[in-house]
Motif scaffolding. Structure first.
Motif, PDB file in Angstrom:
ATOM      1  N   MET A   1      -6.731  -8.669  -6.348  1.00 53.86           N
ATOM      2  CA  MET A   1      -5.429  -9.475  -5.856  1.00 53.86           C
ATOM      3  C   MET A   1      -5.132  -9.667  -4.822  1.00 53.86           C
ATOM      4  SD  MET A   1      -3.698 -11.672  -8.350  1.00 53.86           S
ATOM      5  CE  MET A   1      -1.438 -12.086  -8.576  1.00 53.86           C
ATOM      6  N   LYS A   2      -6.278 -10.697  -4.440  1.00 51.93           N
ATOM      7  CA  LYS A   2      -6.076 -11.133  -2.740  1.00 51.93           C
ATOM      8  C   LYS A   2      -5.174 -12.157  -2.229  1.00 51.93           C
ATOM      9  CE  LYS A   2      -9.440  -9.868  -0.800  1.00 51.93           C
ATOM     10  NZ  LYS A   2     -11.024  -9.516  -0.080  1.00 51.93           N
TER      11      LYS A   2
ATOM     12  N   THR B   1      -2.567   0.653   6.027  1.00 52.76           N
ATOM     13  CA  THR B   1      -2.325   0.900   4.652  1.00 52.76           C
ATOM     14  C   THR B   1      -1.219   0.848   4.822  1.00 52.76           C
ATOM     15  OG1 THR B   1      -4.399   1.667   4.132  1.00 52.76           O
ATOM     16  CG2 THR B   1      -2.489   1.927   2.796  1.00 52.76           C
ATOM     17  N   VAL B   2      -0.467   0.549   4.347  1.00 52.92           N
ATOM     18  CA  VAL B   2       1.339  -0.010   4.340  1.00 52.92           C
ATOM     19  C   VAL B   2       1.932   0.640   2.364  1.00 52.92           C
ATOM     20  CG1 VAL B   2       3.233  -1.165   5.186  1.00 52.92           C
ATOM     21  CG2 VAL B   2       1.072  -1.287   6.438  1.00 52.92           C
ATOM     22  N   THR B   3       3.070   0.944   2.896  1.00 48.91           N
ATOM     23  CA  THR B   3       3.672   1.869   1.251  1.00 48.91           C
ATOM     24  C   THR B   3       4.623   1.396   1.310  1.00 48.91           C
ATOM     25  OG1 THR B   3       1.841   3.398   0.694  1.00 48.91           O
ATOM     26  CG2 THR B   3       4.092   3.563  -0.517  1.00 48.91           C
TER      27      THR B   3
ATOM     28  N   SER C   1      -2.928  -4.507  -2.640  1.00 51.07           N
ATOM     29  CA  SER C   1      -2.497  -3.751  -3.517  1.00 51.07           C
ATOM     30  C   SER C   1      -3.932  -2.756  -3.224  1.00 51.07           C
ATOM     31  CB  SER C   1      -1.773  -3.741  -4.911  1.00 51.07           C
ATOM     32  OG  SER C   1      -2.561  -2.756  -6.112  1.00 51.07           O
ATOM     33  N   VAL C   2      -3.765  -1.686  -3.495  1.00 50.14           N
ATOM     34  CA  VAL C   2      -5.343  -0.646  -3.189  1.00 50.14           C
ATOM     35  C   VAL C   2      -5.674  -0.143  -4.930  1.00 50.14           C
ATOM     36  CG1 VAL C   2      -4.578   0.221  -1.415  1.00 50.14           C
ATOM     37  CG2 VAL C   2      -3.437   1.385  -3.496  1.00 50.14           C
TER      38      VAL C   2
ATOM     39  N   TYR D   1      -0.741  -0.750   0.336  1.00 51.38           N
ATOM     40  CA  TYR D   1      -1.566  -1.809   0.467  1.00 51.38           C
ATOM     41  C   TYR D   1      -2.407  -2.567   0.986  1.00 51.38           C
ATOM     42  CZ  TYR D   1       2.056  -4.557  -3.073  1.00 51.38           C
ATOM     43  OH  TYR D   1       2.974  -4.773  -3.879  1.00 51.38           O
ATOM     44  N   GLU D   2      -3.428  -2.579   1.424  1.00 52.67           N
ATOM     45  CA  GLU D   2      -4.340  -2.500   2.644  1.00 52.67           C
ATOM     46  C   GLU D   2      -3.906  -4.208   2.895  1.00 52.67           C
ATOM     47  OE1 GLU D   2      -7.471  -0.418   4.305  1.00 52.67           O
ATOM     48  OE2 GLU D   2      -6.647  -0.114   1.976  1.00 52.67           O
ATOM     49  N   VAL D   3      -4.375  -3.915   4.427  1.00 54.74           N
ATOM     50  CA  VAL D   3      -3.845  -5.035   5.648  1.00 54.74           C
ATOM     51  C   VAL D   3      -4.955  -5.387   5.874  1.00 54.74           C
ATOM     52  CG1 VAL D   3      -1.566  -6.416   6.207  1.00 54.74           C
ATOM     53  CG2 VAL D   3      -1.352  -5.023   4.877  1.00 54.74           C
ATOM     54  N   THR D   4      -5.354  -6.378   6.213  1.00 52.44           N
ATOM     55  CA  THR D   4      -6.639  -6.712   7.250  1.00 52.44           C
ATOM     56  C   THR D   4      -6.139  -8.223   8.381  1.00 52.44           C
ATOM     57  OG1 THR D   4      -8.182  -5.653   5.954  1.00 52.44           O
ATOM     58  CG2 THR D   4      -8.950  -6.995   7.768  1.00 52.44           C
ATOM     59  N   LEU D   5      -6.480  -7.958   9.408  1.00 54.86           N
ATOM     60  CA  LEU D   5      -5.855  -8.631  10.283  1.00 54.86           C
ATOM     61  C   LEU D   5      -7.586  -9.487  11.066  1.00 54.86           C
ATOM     62  CD1 LEU D   5      -3.819 -10.484  11.698  1.00 54.86           C
ATOM     63  CD2 LEU D   5      -4.128  -9.106  13.664  1.00 54.86           C
ATOM     64  N   ILE D   6      -7.916 -10.258  10.930  1.00 56.50           N
ATOM     65  CA  ILE D   6      -8.988 -10.699  10.530  1.00 56.50           C
ATOM     66  C   ILE D   6      -9.271 -12.125  12.047  1.00 56.50           C
ATOM     67  CG2 ILE D   6     -11.261 -12.017  10.030  1.00 56.50           C
ATOM     68  CD1 ILE D   6     -10.450 -11.242   7.284  1.00 56.50           C
TER      69      ILE D   6
END
Length: 793
Positions: free
Chosen positions: A358-359, A401-403, A352-353, A382-387
């Protein structure tokens, strides 16, 4: 301190076992769930596991537990520790190669799921297979990396092990051997790497945890990184790690690195002597760098260490990460496949931004292209990262970023099924992701709205059974969600109960056997369309229900694969959308399956015989065949016993020997049933009796005894003198006396006589004899005169 001898080491293990049993009453040893992984280890470890028929399933399971605990502290991967497992059997079988796993959890899961192969114990063939096939590039074995072999054996092999083992050791493999049986010490000590006390362990399979720490330390000593190495390599840098060179502040390091294509652009950096790692950044992608670590000290000269590191190629791909199916509690994400050409995997991170601490992190496979994210908060960004992760290329992580939605919007999901003449079952999709609401259910006949029934339901409920209704009647059903957070519209459906048709009960069972029966019933759907559902379950286990769908024109069914002597509840449920026909139930009990033998009793054990009895004794048995052979060796012999008998005596057996006895019942019907048990013959009375002595002269005596039982090959007579060295004499089997000399007068001497048999010694008889001191002449003294009265003396 000098190293322990192999036998002293065995004694030490036995003492540890005694202490272990005194301290712990439970035989199980808990595993450390959060055991810390050990860094700076690099090696290829091959487990050679006895998976043959000479190992019981219990022993195989214990060995797997031992392997899991031994491997738990290792980092697993191409830059750390790699593990492979080969099964010893008739033909060696590879469980998995070195390069199969890249995580400790995946490796341990694979070890736990291993299954035993059975077959012969061809260890030599497995060792040769390891040399020719496993320690090669084809299975992921790495050149210049320490190689370790851990061979867990019950001590038995049907072929030669020394030649292939020596080839492996010549190849540079460190061989550790753990013997859980009666292994040949001389052979195993020659097979293990040196020194033997650090590479050979004798221990019972239940006591494997005792040697765990010692074996782990020995393996770590072999594979501990003793050089400069690089890891966490990306397109722009890498992490360096090296062992400490200085025990105190006696020196420092000079680190130099440069591109192989630009050797003149050398970068140099001074580091303190206590430092053992460094992150190198700001490099070029897909470039090879020469890295040199130079220890500098005034104490002595230390050799620099140099390695070559190539940064990953940087693959630029268009951003494709997107979110869809967004709700108030989650969403789905999707992306284009990134590893169609190169191997790799993903790590997904989201938070959550408003609370970045709280990752949430999740590992994904390289062929995955979508994921559902749930259990989120409504109206939250929410900040979403694909690594992307790969050892070959570097791909830039993607972020979006998804709300989540504030309002819950759900499609109509209320429906009715299992409709009968008196009720139905309702089901709907969950509408509350948290405890933010509840439901009110209302239903009434469409012809009589005043007869409304109301029921309050919890927010996590998604189904309800409605009963006690009228046949052939339509009902209006309304599900009303209630919440203080969101508004969700109510849902309505109309349900009509079925007309009820009353038919006589016709379900019956026949041809009942010990494993099944046949069902039959009258046709019920000659007028109305429909089908059947048949349910069967044991009366002792109603949760384990078997269900089968049948066509409406079927009137019989064969039921099989049941347990003997068990009662089963059988229900035939007619299914129709037009009428309701009541289910029919019967209870069927399968026949008891009398089996013999179910128990074997060994009694009257003697050195060369024992009695075998079994039960029960059934009239349906034609005869019994009793097979017996020494356990793990020797050919089997058999005895035929009539069906009216249930006991026999097995004779002409070897003393002090464990036998495997199998009783096979040959039924008159042609069936066979077998049961096995272990039996042991007693040890022969091999002790010397009535040892006595006769003095020959002041310095010798004759020791005599009665002949020992059995096939005696001779006697050993040992004398431990109080004064003087001990002696050992060998006596022919036909002799039963010997002269013992060199005994000092006035001393106590212990004499032991031991019978010798083929391959072993008998029990010794010992006595202590005392040699009288030599007699000493009395000192001469003149006799005093005795004067009588009136005499002159």
């Amino acid at each position: 301190m000098s190293a322990l001898s192999p036998w002293s080491k065995t004694l030490l293990v036995a003492c540890q076992l005694l202490l272990f049993n005194l301290l712990y009453s439970s035989p199980s040893i808990p595993e450390a769930d959060n055991q810390q992984l050990i860094p700076d280890l690099e090696g290829d470890i091959l487990f050679l596991t006895d998976s043959s028929g000479s190992v019981s399933h219990y022993e195989f399971a214990k060995v797997k537990e031992f392997m899991v605990r031994l491997l738990r502290p290792f980092y697993i991967g191409p830059n750390d520790v790699q593990v492979s497992i080969v099964h010893i059997s008739t033909i060696p079988t590879l469980e998995f190669p070195f390069d199969r796993f890249r995580s400790n959890s995946d490796l341990l899961s694979a070890v736990k799921n291993m299954t035993q192969k059975m077959g012969d114990t061809n260890t030599g063939k497995a060792l040769q297979y390891a040399k020719d096939t496993i320690f090669t590039d084809a299975t992921g074995s790495r050149a210049g990396i320490p190689k370790v072999l851990v061979w867990v054996t019950d001590g038995i092999s049907t072929d030669d092990i020394l030649q292939p083992m020596n080839l492996l050791k010549d190849f540079g493999v460190h061989a550790f051997i753990v013997s859980t049986g009666r292994g040949n010490y001389v052979e195993l000590s020659e097979a293990a790497s040196q020194p033997t006390e650090n590479h050979l362990y004798f221990v019972e399979v239940d006591d494997l945890p005792i040697i765990l720490d010692e074996l782990l330390d020995s393996i770590i000593e072999v594979i501990r990184t003793k050089r400069l190495r690089a890891y966490d390599i990306t397109s722009r840098g890498f992490q360096l790690n090296w062992p400490p060179f200085f025990s105190d502040d006696a020196g420092y390091y000079v680190l130099k690195y440069y591109s192989a294509t630009e050797p003149n652009r050398k970068i140099s950096q001074n580091l303190p002597g206590s430092q053992t790692s460094l992150k190198v950044a700001n490099l070029h992608p897909g470039t090879t760098y020469e890295v040199t670590l130079i220890p500098e000290t005034n104490v002595g000269l230390m050799k620099p260490q140099t390695i070559t590191v190539t940064t990953l190629k940087e693959l630029i791909v268009p951003k494709s990460l997107s979110a869809y199916d967004i709700t108030s509690s989650g969403f789905k994400i999707q992306w284009s496949p990134l590893f169609s050409t190169y191997p790799g995997s993903y790590v997904l991170e989201y938070y959550s931004v408003t609370d970045p601490q709280m990752k949430y992190t999740q590992k994904l496979s390289g062929d995955q292209t979508s994921l559902k994210v749930s259990n989120l908060y409504p109206g939250t960004s929410y900040e979403v990262t694909l690594i992307p992760k790969s050892d070959v290329v570097f791909i830039t992580p993607q972020k979006i970023t998804v709300t989540t939605l504030k309002e819950v919007i759900v499609p109509k999901s209320l429906r009715a099924y299992n409709i009968t003449s008196s009720g139905f079952r309702l089901q709907w999709s969950p509408l509350f992701s948290t405890d933010a609401g509840y439901y009110v259910l209302e239903y009434y006949p469409t012809t009589d709205r005043q007869r409304k029934y109301t029921q309050k339901l919890s927010g996590d409920q998604t189904s309800l059974e409605v009963s006690n209704l009228y046949p052939g009647t339509s009902y209006e059903v309304t599900l009303i969600p209630h919440s203080n957070v969101v508004f969700i519209p109510e849902q309505k459906i109309t349900v009509t109960t079925l007309k009820e048709v009353i038919v006589p009960k016709s379900l019956s069972a026949y041809n009942i056997t010990s494993s099944g029966f046949r069902l039959q019933w009258s046709p019920l759907f000659s007028t109305y369309p429909g089908s059947y559902v048949l349910e069967i379950y044991s009366a002792t286990d109603p949760q384990k229900k078997y269900t089968q769908n049948l066509s409406g024109d079927q009137t019989s069914l064969e039921v099989s694969n049941l347990y003997p002597g068990s009662s089963y509840e059988v229900t035939l449920i007619p299914q129709s959308n037009v009428v309701f026909i009541a289910p029919q139930k019967i209870t069927v009990t399968t026949l008891k399956d009398e089996v013999t033998p179910t128990q074997i009793l060994i009694s009257e054990s003697k050195p060369h015989s024992f009695k075998v009895s079994w039960s029960p004794k059934l009239d349906s048995v034609s005869h019994y065949q009793v097979l017996y052979s020494p356990l793990r060796r020797g050919s089997a012999k058999s005895v035929i016993v009539g069906g009216s008998q249930n006991t026999t005596v097995l004779e002409n057996l070897l003393p002090n020997t464990t036998y495997l006895v199998t009783v096979i019942a040959q039924y008159k019907s042609g069936l066979e049933k077998a049961l096995s048990a272990k039996a042991c013959t007693l040890e022969e009375n091999s002790q010397i009796r009535h040892l006595h002595f006769q003095s020959m002269n002041p310095n010798s005596l004759q020791a005599s005894w009665e002949q020992a039982d059995g096939n005696v090959l001779g006697y050993k007579v040992r004398c431990r003198r109080q004064a003087g060295p001990p002696s050992l004499q060998s006596v022919a089997p036909q002799m039963n006396s010997v002269i013992v000399t060199g005994l000092a007068p006035g001393t106590a001497n212990r004499i032991c006589v031991t019978p010798v048999y083929s391959g072993q010694k008998g029990k010794a008889l010992c006595k202590t004899t005392y040699i009288q001191p030599a007699s000493v002449p009395a000192t001469y003294q003149p006799q005093k005169q005795i004067c009588q009265q009136g005499q002159n003396c």
